[in-house]
Design an enzyme around this catalytic site. Structure first.
Site, mmCIF file in Angstrom:
data_model
loop_
_atom_site.group_PDB
_atom_site.id
_atom_site.type_symbol
_atom_site.label_atom_id
_atom_site.label_comp_id
_atom_site.label_asym_id
_atom_site.label_seq_id
_atom_site.Cartn_x
_atom_site.Cartn_y
_atom_site.Cartn_z
ATOM 1 N N HIS A 139 -30.201 -13.621 -22.405
ATOM 2 C CA HIS A 139 -31.605 -13.195 -22.498
ATOM 3 C C HIS A 139 -31.737 -11.689 -22.784
ATOM 4 O O HIS A 139 -32.740 -11.068 -22.402
ATOM 5 C CB HIS A 139 -32.358 -13.577 -21.217
ATOM 6 C CG HIS A 139 -31.796 -12.970 -19.957
ATOM 7 N ND1 HIS A 139 -31.666 -13.671 -18.776
ATOM 8 C CD2 HIS A 139 -31.326 -11.723 -19.690
ATOM 9 C CE1 HIS A 139 -31.154 -12.879 -17.847
ATOM 10 N NE2 HIS A 139 -30.938 -11.684 -18.364
ATOM 11 N N HIS A 182 -35.951 -9.281 -13.247
ATOM 12 C CA HIS A 182 -35.290 -7.963 -13.261
ATOM 13 C C HIS A 182 -36.214 -6.857 -12.777
ATOM 14 O O HIS A 182 -36.073 -5.708 -13.169
ATOM 15 C CB HIS A 182 -34.828 -7.613 -14.667
ATOM 16 C CG HIS A 182 -33.866 -8.562 -15.301
ATOM 17 N ND1 HIS A 182 -34.215 -9.823 -15.706
ATOM 18 C CD2 HIS A 182 -32.558 -8.421 -15.625
ATOM 19 C CE1 HIS A 182 -33.168 -10.426 -16.260
ATOM 20 N NE2 HIS A 182 -32.148 -9.592 -16.205
ATOM 21 N N GLU A 236 -25.335 -13.451 -13.595
ATOM 22 C CA GLU A 236 -26.457 -14.256 -14.104
ATOM 23 C C GLU A 236 -26.015 -15.682 -14.417
ATOM 24 O O GLU A 236 -26.858 -16.568 -14.603
ATOM 25 C CB GLU A 236 -27.049 -13.600 -15.360
ATOM 26 C CG GLU A 236 -27.771 -12.306 -15.024
ATOM 27 C CD GLU A 236 -28.371 -11.600 -16.224
ATOM 28 O OE1 GLU A 236 -29.218 -10.731 -16.020
ATOM 29 O OE2 GLU A 236 -27.973 -11.902 -17.372
ATOM 30 N N HIS A 271 -21.089 -9.440 -18.648
ATOM 31 C CA HIS A 271 -21.615 -8.115 -18.993
ATOM 32 C C HIS A 271 -21.783 -7.255 -17.745
ATOM 33 O O HIS A 271 -21.954 -7.764 -16.642
ATOM 34 C CB HIS A 271 -22.905 -8.169 -19.808
ATOM 35 C CG HIS A 271 -24.130 -8.771 -19.185
ATOM 36 N ND1 HIS A 271 -24.198 -10.056 -18.699
ATOM 37 C CD2 HIS A 271 -25.382 -8.259 -18.991
ATOM 38 C CE1 HIS A 271 -25.429 -10.311 -18.269
ATOM 39 N NE2 HIS A 271 -26.160 -9.232 -18.414
HETATM 40 C C1 DHB Z 1 -28.896 -6.445 -21.301
HETATM 41 C C2 DHB Z 1 -28.473 -7.647 -20.703
HETATM 42 C C3 DHB Z 1 -29.259 -8.246 -19.714
HETATM 43 O O1 DHB Z 1 -28.911 -9.398 -19.073
HETATM 44 C C4 DHB Z 1 -30.475 -7.686 -19.339
HETATM 45 O O2 DHB Z 1 -31.226 -8.322 -18.419
HETATM 46 C C5 DHB Z 1 -30.894 -6.485 -19.915
HETATM 47 C C6 DHB Z 1 -30.104 -5.875 -20.907
HETATM 48 C C7 DHB Z 1 -28.089 -5.805 -22.386
HETATM 49 O O3 DHB Z 1 -26.949 -6.210 -22.647
HETATM 50 O O4 DHB Z 1 -28.614 -4.879 -23.018
HETATM 51 FE FE FE Z 2 -30.314 -9.887 -17.472
#
Ligand code: DHB
Ligand code: FE
Length: 286
Positions: A12, A59, A239, A192
C-alpha cells in the site's frame, strides 16, 4: 448465504497514489508493478465481489499513539480519507456495509476477540491505495468492512493471533445469511523498513518464502515471533500481519491464482497475490 470467493493482498505504498494521479503507470519505474494488476482486474471482473473485508493498518490518520487498538472493526455507512501528508490527492470515500460489519462484530466478540468498534472511521492509504489499484478510474463496485490491526506500536499481536482473527472472520462470513460474494483483502508488506539504521532494508529470500507459505502453510509463518519478523522483514515488514488475517479468513481449499513481486517500489518490496477459495462442495462439483 454469503460466499468467500478469495483474497487479494498487496502493498500500500503511498507513492503509488502519486503515480496514479500523474498517470505514470507505464513509466519504466512503475510498469513492472502496475502490470502485475492486469490479472487481478481479470479475476475481479470474473468473480464480481459485492463486498470486501479489508485487513489493514492505520498509520496515524484515524488512530494515533495515544489510543491505538490492537484490532478495530469499522461499522460505518461510509469511510472517508483525509490529507495524510504524503503528497497524494485525498481519495474518494468507500461505501460501508454496516449490516455485515455488525454481524462480524457480534461473531468476533462471541469468539473472545476484544475488538474496538468504530461507527466513524477515517481510512488511510493502507485502504485507499489497494482500492485504487484494484478498481482504477472506475467507481469502486464493492462495499467494504475495514478491520485495522496494530502494526505500529509495540506490543503487536502475534502472527498466530492474526491468523486466528482471520479464521474467526471467515467463519462469521460463512454464517451470514445474505447472498453476498465476499472477498478478503490484506494490505501492506512485504519486507521494508522506513527508518533507523536499517532504513531501506529488503529481504527477497524471506519474501519469497512468505509468498509460498501463505498459500497452503500459513501455520509455518505463524510460528515466527514478532521480533524475529522485524529482524527478517524489517520494522514495517510486520504489516504482513494483515496478510495473515486475510489468509485465515479463506476457510476452504486455497490456490494461488496470481502473484507479482517487484523490488523496490519506494522503500518496499512490492508484492501482489490473488488466492482463490473453494468450499468442499464447490470443489466436488467442479
Ligand atoms: C512506504 C511504505 C509503507 O508501508 C507506508 O505505509 C508508507 C511508505 C514506502 O515504502 O515509502
Ligand atoms: Fe504501511
Amino acid at each position: 448465504m454469503a460466499r468467500i470467493i478469495g483474497g487479494v493482498a498487496t502493498t500500500h505504498v503511498p507513492a503509488i497514489g502519486k503515480a496514479i494521479a500523474e498517470n505514470k503507470q507505464n513509466d519504466p519505474y512503475w510498469r513492472p508493478f502496475f502490470k502485475g494488476f492486469d490479472d487481478v482486474h481479470a479475476w475481479l471482473a470474473r468473480e464480481r465481489p459485492d463486498v470486501a473485508v479489508v485487513f489493514y493498518n492505520d498509520h496515524g490518520l484515524n488512530f494515533f499513539l495515544d489510543k491505538l487498538p490492537t484490532f478495530a472493526v469499522g461499522a460505518a455507512n461510509e469511510y472517508r480519507n483525509e490529507d495524510e501528508g504524503w503528497g497524494i490527492p485525498v481519495s474518494r470515500a468507500a461505501d460501508g456495509d454496516p449490516a455485515l460489519s455488525w454481524h462480524l462484530i457480534n461473531a468476533l466478540v462471541a469468539d473472545e476477540f476484544d475488538i474496538t468498534v468504530c461507527q466513524e472511521m477515517l481510512v488511510d492509504h493502507a485502504v485507499t491505495i489497494p482500492m485504487a489499484l484494484m478498481w482504477p478510474g472506475a467507481d469502486w463496485p464493492v462495499k467494504i468492512v475495514p478491520i485495522s490491526i496494530n502494526t505500529v506500536q509495540h506490543p503487536l499481536p502475534s502472527l498466530a493471533r492474526c491468523l486466528k482473527l482471520g479464521r474467526s472472520v471467515g467463519r462469521a462470513i460463512e454464517s451470514y445469511e445474505q447472498d453476498s460474494r465476499v472477498m478478503i483483502v490484506g494490505t501492506g508488506g512485504l519486507s521494508h523498513q522506513l527508518d533507523g539504521q536499517r532504513a531501506g532494508f529488503i529481504n527477497e529470500g524471506f519474501d519469497r518464502l512468505c509468498l509460498d507459505k501463505i498459500v497452503n502453510d500459513p501455520e509455518a509463518l505463524a510460528r515466527y515471533s514478532i521480533h524475529d519478523w522485524v529482524e527478517l522483514a524489517g520494522a514495517q515488514g510486520v504489516e504482513f500481519l494483515n496478510w495473515m488475517a486475510m489468509r485465515g479468513a479463506l476457510t476452504g481449499q486455497v490456490t494461488r491464482a496470481h502473484c507479482n513481486y517487484h523490488i523496490p517500489i519506494s522503500n518496499t518490496a512490492a508484492a501482489t497475490i490473488v488466492l482463490e477459495n473453494r468450499t468442499e462442495a464447490e470443489r466436488r462439483a467442479a
